[in-house]
Design an enzyme around this catalytic site. Structure first.
Site, PDB file in Angstrom:
ATOM      1  N   ARG A  29       0.814  -1.209   0.000  1.00  0.00           N
ATOM      2  CA  ARG A  29       0.000   0.000   0.000  1.00  0.00           C
ATOM      3  C   ARG A  29       0.848   1.260   0.000  1.00  0.00           C
ATOM      4  O   ARG A  29       0.436   2.295  -0.539  1.00  0.00           O
ATOM      5  CB  ARG A  29      -0.946  -0.034   1.206  1.00  0.00           C
ATOM      6  CG  ARG A  29      -2.064  -1.083   1.066  1.00  0.00           C
ATOM      7  CD  ARG A  29      -2.702  -1.401   2.426  1.00  0.00           C
ATOM      8  NE  ARG A  29      -3.887  -2.258   2.338  1.00  0.00           N
ATOM      9  CZ  ARG A  29      -3.868  -3.572   2.190  1.00  0.00           C
ATOM     10  NH1 ARG A  29      -2.697  -4.214   2.089  1.00  0.00           N
ATOM     11  NH2 ARG A  29      -4.994  -4.265   2.142  1.00  0.00           N
ATOM     12  N   GLY A  97      -1.836 -12.181  -4.630  1.00  0.00           N
ATOM     13  CA  GLY A  97      -3.248 -11.879  -4.786  1.00  0.00           C
ATOM     14  C   GLY A  97      -3.583 -10.484  -4.297  1.00  0.00           C
ATOM     15  O   GLY A  97      -4.428  -9.788  -4.870  1.00  0.00           O
ATOM     16  N   GLN A 172      -8.931  -7.424   1.041  1.00  0.00           N
ATOM     17  CA  GLN A 172      -8.505  -7.172  -0.337  1.00  0.00           C
ATOM     18  C   GLN A 172      -9.641  -6.592  -1.169  1.00  0.00           C
ATOM     19  O   GLN A 172      -9.443  -5.644  -1.935  1.00  0.00           O
ATOM     20  CB  GLN A 172      -7.983  -8.458  -0.967  1.00  0.00           C
ATOM     21  CG  GLN A 172      -6.691  -8.955  -0.342  1.00  0.00           C
ATOM     22  CD  GLN A 172      -6.194 -10.236  -0.969  1.00  0.00           C
ATOM     23  OE1 GLN A 172      -6.769 -10.751  -1.922  1.00  0.00           O
ATOM     24  NE2 GLN A 172      -5.116 -10.784  -0.433  1.00  0.00           N
ATOM     25  N   ASP A 323      -4.117 -15.326   7.511  1.00  0.00           N
ATOM     26  CA  ASP A 323      -2.852 -15.733   6.891  1.00  0.00           C
ATOM     27  C   ASP A 323      -1.968 -16.555   7.825  1.00  0.00           C
ATOM     28  O   ASP A 323      -0.998 -17.173   7.377  1.00  0.00           O
ATOM     29  CB  ASP A 323      -2.069 -14.503   6.416  1.00  0.00           C
ATOM     30  CG  ASP A 323      -2.644 -13.916   5.139  1.00  0.00           C
ATOM     31  OD1 ASP A 323      -3.289 -14.666   4.383  1.00  0.00           O
ATOM     32  OD2 ASP A 323      -2.454 -12.713   4.898  1.00  0.00           O
ATOM     33  N   ARG A 397       3.783 -19.944   2.862  1.00  0.00           N
ATOM     34  CA  ARG A 397       3.393 -20.147   4.258  1.00  0.00           C
ATOM     35  C   ARG A 397       3.376 -21.635   4.641  1.00  0.00           C
ATOM     36  O   ARG A 397       3.594 -21.974   5.802  1.00  0.00           O
ATOM     37  CB  ARG A 397       2.049 -19.482   4.540  1.00  0.00           C
ATOM     38  CG  ARG A 397       2.103 -17.971   4.337  1.00  0.00           C
ATOM     39  CD  ARG A 397       1.042 -17.233   5.079  1.00  0.00           C
ATOM     40  NE  ARG A 397       0.922 -15.863   4.593  1.00  0.00           N
ATOM     41  CZ  ARG A 397       1.722 -14.859   4.936  1.00  0.00           C
ATOM     42  NH1 ARG A 397       2.709 -15.068   5.776  1.00  0.00           N
ATOM     43  NH2 ARG A 397       1.533 -13.648   4.435  1.00  0.00           N
TER      44      ARG A 397
END
Length: 441
Positions: A29, A97, A172, A323, A397
């Site tokens: 961002r 993503g 998102q 996540d 991950r």
């Protein structure tokens, strides 16, 4: 991509102090809003992983002057909301993503054509969740059959603000629509059914863009902004990524005689589900040196060895730790008793089906892990003597979570296809080795 294999030895103690890389969500961002701002934005703590670098390269391709990262420092010379130029070729979002969905919102308001592509994993991920509401705003954006990337975005006459209720909690999608709303006529308003990370809202305020956040009830929040404003450049200090810190938290909690401090971790209240869940399981976690940096709370997180207990994970915490569940599954496998996760069907459409892949991986090392449509049931306890090779399924991950699982394995674990770790945590191996977990490449 070169195949990288981890061989991770069991360990009993982690100790010391470590600072993990900058927050990936904030790094994305900071480049996006810095590029759209007027003036020069100075960023420190930027994550130099492949995902965040894909965002940086995309804005360079659209004519924004951005310095090459130097020990986390990046300078972005903003071009304003209307200053982007058409890229000469497709923009590759790699494995991210987040980058693709947020970029779709920005590109929907441009007066040029663009195309977003990704790697094999990203090209399987659902995009209609952003393209459908963007079309309702008047955007011209197309996916491949099945609603997956690439995304093809054409100029529209004028985007119009909409009132949109998210069908599922997704930072998102919320961020995509707010970013599109910057270029829209009138008000764009998004209602989320449960709290999600609010980095976009905080950073918009930091860049001087007015928006309204209204708590509708115990769970629902409405975020609204008017289009056509301006962003003013500012300085951004990116805190350490709590998603990366989570691997060290669980590693210290499940090993013996450990005392580990993870420094300057971003503790945004929409991201601290992993700490809340670990504390419910009995983890010994304390916060030190609490402060606020650029509107984001930070602290050093101290974790000591703990006797974890299985729990029913509260569903309201699921979006706040979405996540971190691969490594939370590892914590559950080391806990006494049963852990039950529900309400996490979003995990099935991440970089891979994280529910099925983690269940398979845990079963491969002798853990009783049963996948369900929206979560998992894990019977914690000692792993058996078996130790089959682990496949990451191109998911960073999974690679890192199973490296942590090796702490309590009866013998070394071999994890295949770990080059993907560079997407979010390029220094994972040396930092883990530094605090006592032995990982050989």
């Amino acid at each position: 991509m070169q195949n990288v294999q981890f061989t991770v030895s069991p360990t009993r103690r982690l100790h010391g102090r470590v600072r993990v890389p900058g927050d990936k969500s904030i790094s994305h961002r900071s480049i996006m809003l810095g590029a759209l701002a007027e003036g020069t934005t100075e960023i420190s703590g930027f994550l130099e992983g492949e995902d965040a670098l894909a965002t940086l390269r995309a804005f360079q391709a659209m004519g924004v002057e951005i310095s090459e990262p130097d020990q986390g420092r990046v300078t972005v010379k903003g071009v304003g909301l209307r200053g982007l130029t058409q890229p000469k070729e497709d923009m590759d979002m790699g494995n991210s993503g987040t980058a693709m969905r947020l970029m779709a919102g920005i590109l929907a308001g441009q007066d040029f054509e663009s195309r977003l592509v990704g790697d094999a994993s990203l090209n399987k991920r659902p995009m209609k969740r952003v393209t459908d509401p963007l079309k309702a705003m008047g955007a011209r954006v197309e996916t491949d059959e099945g609603g997956t990337p690439p995304l093809r975005i054409s100029p529209s006459k004028q985007l119009s603000g909409i009132d949109y209720t998210l069908p599922m909690a997704s930072a998102q999608v919320k961020s995509c629509l707010l970013l599109a709303g910057l270029f829209a006529e009138g008000r764009t308003s998004v209602i989320e059914p449960a709290p999600t990370r609010d980095h976009t809202e905080r950073m918009l305020k930091g860049f001087g863009y007015p928006l309204t956040v209204t708590r509708l009830d115990a769970f629902r929040t409405q975020v609204s902004l008017e289009g056509g404003g301006r962003l003013n450049a500012c300085a951004i200090d990116v805190p350490s990524d709590i998603s990366s810190a989570a691997f060290f938290m669980v590693a210290a909690a499940i090993s013996d005689d450990s005392d580990l401090v993870i420094e300057h971790v971003g503790l945004n209240p929409t991201r601290t589900g992993v700490i809340d869940i670990l504390k419910l399981m009995g983890a010994d976690i304390t916060l030190e040196n609490e402060a606020e940096v650029g509107g984001e709370p930070v602290a050093d997180v101290r974790v000591r060895s703990s006797n974890l207990k299985g729990i029913q994970v509260p569903e309201h915490l699921v979006p706040l730790a979405i996540d971190e569940f691969p490594v939370l599954f590892v914590a559950a496998s080391a806990a006494e008793g049963q852990t039950v996760l529900t309400g996490a069907e979003e995990l099935r459409v991440k970089e891979c089906d994280r529910i099925q892949v983690m269940a398979d991986a845990l079963q491969a090392v002798g853990i009783d892990a049963r996948p369900t449509p929206d979560g998992m049931v894990i019977q914690g306890g000692q792993q058996s003597a078996q130790s089959a090779p682990i496949h990451s399924h191109h998911d960073h991950r999974i690679s890192m979570a199973m490296a942590v699982a090796a702490i309590r394995a009866p013998q070394a674990l071999v994890i295949d296809d770990c080059a993907n770790v560079n997407t979010s945590f390029p220094t994972f191996v040396p930092l883990m080795n530094q605090v006592g977990l032995k990982i050989d490449l």
